[in-house]
Structures are given as C-alpha cells and as structure tokens.
Design a protein around this motif. Structure first.
Motif, PDB file in Angstrom:
ATOM      1  N   GLY A 168      36.979  27.255  55.497  1.00  0.00           N
ATOM      2  CA  GLY A 168      38.219  28.411  55.569  1.00  0.00           C
ATOM      3  C   GLY A 168      37.568  29.821  55.300  1.00  0.00           C
ATOM      4  O   GLY A 168      36.309  30.147  54.898  1.00  0.00           O
ATOM      5  N   LEU A 169      38.305  30.937  55.916  1.00  0.00           N
ATOM      6  CA  LEU A 169      37.933  32.302  55.854  1.00  0.00           C
ATOM      7  C   LEU A 169      39.009  32.994  55.413  1.00  0.00           C
ATOM      8  O   LEU A 169      40.004  32.879  56.179  1.00  0.00           O
ATOM      9  CB  LEU A 169      37.257  32.400  57.114  1.00  0.00           C
TER      10      LEU A 169
ATOM     11  N   HIS B  21      44.550  33.365  49.049  1.00  0.00           N
ATOM     12  CA  HIS B  21      43.981  32.109  48.606  1.00  0.00           C
ATOM     13  C   HIS B  21      45.118  31.157  48.773  1.00  0.00           C
ATOM     14  O   HIS B  21      44.793  29.992  49.199  1.00  0.00           O
ATOM     15  CB  HIS B  21      43.424  32.233  47.075  1.00  0.00           C
ATOM     16  N   TYR B  22      46.317  31.240  48.245  1.00  0.00           N
ATOM     17  CA  TYR B  22      47.158  30.376  48.407  1.00  0.00           C
ATOM     18  C   TYR B  22      47.669  29.758  49.744  1.00  0.00           C
ATOM     19  O   TYR B  22      47.784  28.742  50.202  1.00  0.00           O
ATOM     20  CB  TYR B  22      48.370  30.490  47.438  1.00  0.00           C
TER      21      TYR B  22
ATOM     22  N   VAL C 268      36.297  34.446  42.721  1.00  0.00           N
ATOM     23  CA  VAL C 268      36.003  32.955  42.006  1.00  0.00           C
ATOM     24  C   VAL C 268      36.497  32.020  42.619  1.00  0.00           C
ATOM     25  O   VAL C 268      36.088  30.892  42.832  1.00  0.00           O
ATOM     26  CB  VAL C 268      36.480  33.104  40.325  1.00  0.00           C
ATOM     27  N   ALA C 269      37.946  32.120  43.268  1.00  0.00           N
ATOM     28  CA  ALA C 269      38.376  31.211  43.951  1.00  0.00           C
ATOM     29  C   ALA C 269      37.775  30.516  45.148  1.00  0.00           C
ATOM     30  O   ALA C 269      37.607  29.438  45.373  1.00  0.00           O
ATOM     31  CB  ALA C 269      39.887  31.461  44.295  1.00  0.00           C
ATOM     32  N   ALA C 270      37.285  31.705  45.926  1.00  0.00           N
ATOM     33  CA  ALA C 270      36.460  31.332  46.924  1.00  0.00           C
ATOM     34  C   ALA C 270      35.199  30.335  46.615  1.00  0.00           C
ATOM     35  O   ALA C 270      34.781  29.422  47.456  1.00  0.00           O
ATOM     36  CB  ALA C 270      36.147  32.738  47.673  1.00  0.00           C
ATOM     37  N   GLU C 271      34.615  31.018  45.655  1.00  0.00           N
ATOM     38  CA  GLU C 271      33.233  29.973  45.297  1.00  0.00           C
ATOM     39  C   GLU C 271      33.459  28.762  45.029  1.00  0.00           C
ATOM     40  O   GLU C 271      33.001  27.982  45.302  1.00  0.00           O
ATOM     41  CB  GLU C 271      32.497  30.916  44.226  1.00  0.00           C
TER      42      GLU C 271
ATOM     43  N   THR D  32      29.602  29.332  56.695  1.00  0.00           N
ATOM     44  CA  THR D  32      29.207  28.436  55.754  1.00  0.00           C
ATOM     45  C   THR D  32      28.996  28.973  54.420  1.00  0.00           C
ATOM     46  O   THR D  32      28.948  28.399  53.289  1.00  0.00           O
ATOM     47  CB  THR D  32      27.477  27.965  56.027  1.00  0.00           C
ATOM     48  N   THR D  33      29.494  30.429  54.157  1.00  0.00           N
ATOM     49  CA  THR D  33      29.373  30.966  52.868  1.00  0.00           C
ATOM     50  C   THR D  33      30.582  30.490  52.003  1.00  0.00           C
ATOM     51  O   THR D  33      31.575  30.450  52.277  1.00  0.00           O
ATOM     52  CB  THR D  33      29.488  32.351  52.978  1.00  0.00           C
ATOM     53  N   ASP D  34      30.043  30.230  50.815  1.00  0.00           N
ATOM     54  CA  ASP D  34      31.154  29.853  49.797  1.00  0.00           C
ATOM     55  C   ASP D  34      31.336  31.148  48.592  1.00  0.00           C
ATOM     56  O   ASP D  34      30.361  31.595  47.908  1.00  0.00           O
ATOM     57  CB  ASP D  34      30.700  28.740  48.823  1.00  0.00           C
ATOM     58  N   GLY D  35      32.384  32.075  48.983  1.00  0.00           N
ATOM     59  CA  GLY D  35      32.433  33.439  48.225  1.00  0.00           C
ATOM     60  C   GLY D  35      32.489  34.550  49.161  1.00  0.00           C
ATOM     61  O   GLY D  35      32.756  34.243  50.217  1.00  0.00           O
TER      62      GLY D  35
END
Length: 150
Positions: A69-70, A49-50, A94-97, A134-137
């Motif tokens: 991002g992916l 994530h970072y 959770v961070a991705a969403e 396009t996905t969030d999470g």
C-alpha cells in the motif's frame, strides 16, 4: 489530487490500474501498490491510514495475499513548499512502519516526476519505483533525485 498524483506516477514509469472494486493501483511489472491520496491544510493524519487499511484488508480477505500500500500525502497544502513544517502526523508514520506500507509526500512524488521529465536514467526511475513499492514508512528519494529547486 489522486489524478495529479497518478499522472506523476505514470511519468516515473508506473502504470495506472484499478482493483475490481475500482480502487486505484500502481503497477510496475509484477508489483502492484494500492493507493490512497490524502490532502490536508494541516498534517495528514490517520484517516488516510484507515482508508488504506480497509482496501488492504479487503484484498487479504479475497485473495489471501499481503498487498502493498501507498499513501500519497499532501499535508499543509495551503502553505508554500519551503515553509511546510510537518506534512504527516507522527502517528501516520508509526502506523505505516508497523503495518508495512509506504507514505510518499506529494512534493517528493512531484520532484521524481520532474526528474523523469528532465531525463533521469531508466535505472534511476526503476530505483525510485522500487523504493516506493517496498518501503515500510516514509519514502525518501533525496539520494536518487537532484536537489529541490535545482
């Protein structure tokens, strides 16, 4: 791992590109997705994530656009696929969403590439690419792919 993941992404129809700084990007028409690959013997955690956030923040700073991002995650990479319990940490999901990027596990990406090689339709491959972009999470593709092992 990034090379193999990029090769799978190309099989499903993405083009491979790079930012001016050399960071990997997947391209599909006008869509571009900044990519970080992460592997771990346990669940993939927040380090990925970072790394991704640094890339995305740099793009926002330089171009004043909200990039996609992916993270391609290969958690529990020393464990057989059918025995894997948890490939990503809950904090990463959770961070991705909340920060609006996608997380795709390497086995799901591999299944998508196998479907493409097995003759999946252009419409199915376009739907797979769109979902990844396009996905969030967590990206799920079970409704678009044949069952695992089939």
């Amino acid at each position: 791992m990034l090379f193999r993941s990029s090769a799978c992404a190309e099989v499903i129809g993405f083009e491979r590109g790079h930012t001016p700084e050399g960071q990997p990007v997947l391209l599909d028409g006008d869509a571009s997705v900044h990519v970080v690959a992460a592997a771990a013997t346990e669940a993939v955690g927040m380090a990925a994530h970072y790394r991704l956030r640094q890339h995305l923040d740099r793009v926002i700073e330089q171009r004043a656009v909200a990039p996609r991002g992916l993270i391609i995650a290969n958690g529990q990479c020393g464990v057989a696929l059918e025995e894997r319990q948890r490939e990503i940490e809950e904090a990463l999901r959770v961070a991705a969403e909340s920060t609006r990027y996608a997380v795709l596990t390497a086995p799901v990406l591999y299944r998508a590439a196998l479907a493409a090689l097995g003759g999946a339709s252009a419409e199915t491959l376009a739907a797979i690419r769109a979902r990844i972009a396009t996905t969030d999470g967590i990206v799920t593709l079970d409704d678009l792919l044949p069952p695992a092992g089939a």
